[in-house]
Write a protein that holds these residues in place. Structure first.
Motif: not given
Ligand SMILES: Cc1cc2nc3c(=O)[nH]c(=O)nc-3n(C[C@H](O)[C@H](O)[C@H](O)COP(=O)(O)O)c2cc1C
Length: 185
Positions: A165-176
């Motif tokens: 979807x257009x727009x911000x994707x939310x916060x994806x899990x960052x790596x440790x």
């Protein structure tokens, strides 16, 4: 970083999709990427079933959820009981990844194919998510015949695919933050 390394670093699981279908050429490119993966003993044991029929996707989701509700694991049973939950997140396409039971390493072969497909999807700016819940539906042997999965193959996992979807994707899990590798010279 070259393009391949950037694609690997950028890929994250996507769990929201537009209704629009992905292109046929893109789907074929993703399936081909899956089949280019390495396999134990070069068995090339995978069979990839792309499903774009909404009713079939829903039936697989509902079948998985029914089995998930019997799980002794609370969060799995809870997801199965959630009426709003669709195991493919309403993605317009899912790939069911099966591998020959008599291969040397069917699970590893399937996982290698899946990672290739996730990266191929990312390289085409498509969203994707590895779906483990699909295994629940395929505990039922009738499910194989209904979907025409060839004799001798076992479903390992699925992959949801679609346009993000257009727009911000939310916060994806960052790596440790700590690097989980060492180099011995
Ligand atoms: C074996 C395996 C099974 C997974 N099954 C699911 C699943 O059923 N549903 C889901 O939403 N994500 C599933 N995932 C995706 C993971 O949740 C995701 O990769 C992880 O949270 C890290 O996030 P990232 O992919 O955005 O880096 C699965 C991943 C793996 C490797």
């Amino acid at each position: 970083m070259n393009e391949t390394l950037q694609t690997i670093a950028r890929r994250r699981s996507v769990r929201r999709f537009k209704d629009e279908q992905i292109g046929e050429a893109e789907l074929r490119a993703i399936l081909e990427a899956g089949l280019q993966a390495p396999s134990g003993h070069n068995d090339q044991s995978c069979f990839l079933l792309a499903v774009q029929d909404k009713a079939v996707l829903k039936a697989i989701s509902e079948g998985s959820k029914a089995a998930m509700r019997m799980s002794p694991v609370d969060w799995v049973a809870g997801a199965g009981a959630n009426e709003k939950f669709h195991i493919f997140y309403d993605a317009p396409t899912a790939v069911i990844v099966a591998a020959r039971r008599d291969a040397v390493s069917p699970l590893a072969d399937a996982c290698a194919a899946i990672q290739n497909m996730l990266l191929a999807a990312e390289s085409l700016s498509l969203g994707s998510c590895w779906i483990g819940f699909v295994r629940y539906h395929f505990q039922d042997s009738d499910a194989y015949a209904k979907l025409g999965i060839p004799e001798g193959y076992e479903v390992q996992y699925g992959v949801a695919l679609g346009c993000q979807p257009d727009g911000p994707a939310g916060k994806p899990p960052a790596r440790k933050p700590e690097r989980c590798y060492r180099i011995i010279k």
